[in-house]
Design an enzyme around this catalytic site. Structure first.
Site, short mmCIF file in Angstrom:
data_model
loop_
_atom_site.label_atom_id
_atom_site.label_comp_id
_atom_site.label_asym_id
_atom_site.label_seq_id
_atom_site.Cartn_x
_atom_site.Cartn_y
_atom_site.Cartn_z
CG ASP A 154 -8.27 -0.01 -8.47
OD1 ASP A 154 -8.44 0.63 -8.97
OD2 ASP A 154 -8.67 -1.14 -8.97
CD GLU A 178 -12.42 3.00 -8.71
OE1 GLU A 178 -11.97 3.65 -9.97
OE2 GLU A 178 -11.53 2.12 -8.21
#
Length: 561
Positions: free
Chosen positions: A215, A280
């Site tokens: 993330d 990401e």
């Protein structure tokens, strides 16, 4: 050219590039088994046969979990208070071990979210770090003294609104938070932090996890001098800075140590057999798109790759989407780089909502599942779930309130419970769900669509079965087709020039006539029971928002099994 497998193999032996799709599960919203209105791991275990192996199953062979770690839930789990455990809201570590075991028995790989940039302010590291300036964890986060006037150290902004700096009375210093103030940024320039994060990866890899979605990685490397970010071109001075978009985030992210730090993580992943990490990242205007994508691909291409999120901002048109795909395929090396096309996730409006409706969403599905690489399917997209209406008093996404926008509902509309059947709460839970179920669930649900041969689910099942059966759809070369007509995006997939398929997609609300290079057999269309015809010379008449996958008669394709 990538080697194309000739036979179907169990998940334990398949390379990640051979898998047909990665299915994202938002644990809160998938299936509740203990009656508290929140989805849990046992709910996923109970639905594994839906994902693969059971009667009328979807047919995916890899799943990815959004965060399920212990957390105060300020940002729905992205504020992690313990990296090596399961929040009791979702179950236990034993539940997760059982889930991994049973998923592997069905040849389903398991990926988990990894949140490296920040923790919860309730994490033990931050509690210790904030207690004084001279403890073992004092440098685990980014702390700075106030300026002479008491203001924050620089002009960096939080994505969720306001300054990226929060004053802490205990340390009499500011700490950095790119997201909510409850999510302090870790100091990745501290080797001890990097070592701790590598230990986190090893913990989950030792439990049998097959991969990680990393993330917000762009923020783990920042300018150590903490220089002010420059103003965006539309801003005259600092007084005109009101929102995150008013700055060019040159120094607060994507700094020079980003890729070396990511390489440290992927070296851990590479030390285990057949594991991956997907980054990401949303490219920004400070650098060229190609430079950013190839930077991430260059980290460790054997085991890591970035998501392609370009489709999340593309318009619903042949020109917009063909340009996006063609430019991306043209910048990567197909022999080395695996595309990961993503058109929907927990942070973005659902496909059916963003692109205009069910017919448009069917076309996007056919496109995504016939492009190269590893496509990502967000839970519920396979039945055409749309964003649900959320009243202000029902909002759970706390980032809304940090923005100060009284009309916003944040990311809740795309996170509502999975619609399993037409019963109360859509079969998701016996209690009031944590978010309201979409009212259309009585008609749009798995139970109904499993018995409709022309349903949204039937389309996904057909495409995923074909993608699983034919290596050409996963790993074959990509070639755009030109001169196919207005509002049409068309391309070929091929292997060694002796096997071909064609894809033609009509983005118009009117019929379009498409001339393909050869005639062939229709393998799939946007409506599984109503295929368009194709003439002997390769002409196909596409109805509005219709797409078709054609096997070239002159170059027939071989199945993997």
């Amino acid at each position: 050219m990538k080697k194309i497998s000739e036979t179907s193999r169990p998940a334990a032996n398949k390379r990640w590039t051979e898998f047909n799709a990665l299915y994202q599960i938002y644990p809160r919203s998938f299936m509740d088994t203990n009656g508290d209105g929140v989805g849990d791991l046992r709910g996923v275990i109970d639905k594994l046969d839906y994902l693969k192996g059971g009667e009328n199953s979807l047919g995916v062979d890899a799943i990815w979990f959004s965060p399920f770690y212990p957390s105060p839930q300020a940002d729905m789990g992205y504020d992690v208070s313990e990296y090596c455990d399961i929040d009791s809201l979702y179950g236990s570590l034993d539940d997760f071990k059982e889930l991994v075991e049973k998923a592997h028995q069905r040849d389903i790989k398991v990926m988990v979210d990894f949140v490296p940039n920040h923790t919860s302010d309730q994490h033990a590291w931050f509690v210790e770090s904030s207690s004084s300036r001279d403890n073992d964890k004092s440098d685990f986060y980014t702390w700075r003294d106030a300026r002479a006037d008491g203001s924050p150290p620089n002009n960096w902004l939080s994505i969720f609104g306001g300054s990226a700096w929060q004053w802490h009375e205990g340390r009499q210093q500011y700490y950095l938070h790119t997201f909510l103030k409850e999510q302090p940024d870790l100091n990745w320039d501290n080797p001890a932090v990097r070592q701790e994060m590598k230990c986190v990866l090893k913990f989950w890899l030792d439990l049998g996890v097959d991969g990680f979605r990393a993330d917000a990685v762009r923020w783990i490397s920042k300018d150590p001098e903490l220089r002010d970010d420059p103003l965006a071109p539309h801003c005259r001075d600092e007084k005109s800075v009101k929102s995150f978009e008013d700055l060019q985030h040159k120094y607060s992210r994507f700094w020079e140590n980003l890729f070396p730090y990511l390489r440290e993580l992927t070296d851990v992943v590479a030390s285990y057999e057949n594991r991956i990490m997907i980054f990401e990242d949303y490219p920004d205007g400070n650098y060229s798109t190609k430079e950013q994508y190839l930077g991430f691909y260059g980290v460790n291409p054997e085991v890591s790759m970035p998501f392609n999120f370009e489709g999340l901002g593309a318009k619903f048109s042949a020109e917009s989407l063909s340009t996006m795909v063609n430019e991306f395929q043209g910048m990567i090396n197909p022999d080395v780089h695996t595309p990961v096309y993503c058109f929907s996730n927990h942070d973005q409006p659902r496909i059916a909502t963003r692109f205009g409706g069910e017919e448009q969403a069917r076309l996007i599905a056919l496109m995504q599942l016939t492009l190269p690489g590893l496509p990502v399917v967000y839970y519920g997209d396979e039945i055409g779930m749309a964003n649900a209406p959320i009243r202000f008093e029902e909002i759970q996404d706390k980032s809304v309130f940090s923005h100060g926008n009284d009309e916003a509902v944040g990311r809740d509309p795309e996170r509502t419970p999975m619609q399993w059947d037409g019963a109360k709460n859509a079969g998701f839970s016996g209690a009031k769900p944590w978010l309201p179920v979409n009212p259309v669930s009585k008609k749009v649900n798995v139970a109904v669509q499993q018995h409709e041969p022309d349903s949204f689910l039937a389309l996904y099942q057909r495409l995923l079965k074909l993608r699983d059966k034919y290596a050409i759809l996963r790993m074959g070369e990509y070639e755009p087709l030109s001169d196919v007509g207005e509002d049409v995006f068309a391309y070929a997939r091929w292997i060694n020039k002796d096997q071909h398929v064609f894809v033609a997609l009509n983005f118009s609300n009117e019929a379009r006539r498409v001339n393909l290079p050869h005639s062939g057999n229709v393998l799939c269309a946007t409506h599984p029971v109503d295929y368009p015809g194709i003439s002997a010379d390769g002409v196909v008449e596409l109805r509005s928002f219709e797409g078709v996958l054609v096997e070239c008669c002159e170059h027939r394709i071989a199945a993997d099994y």
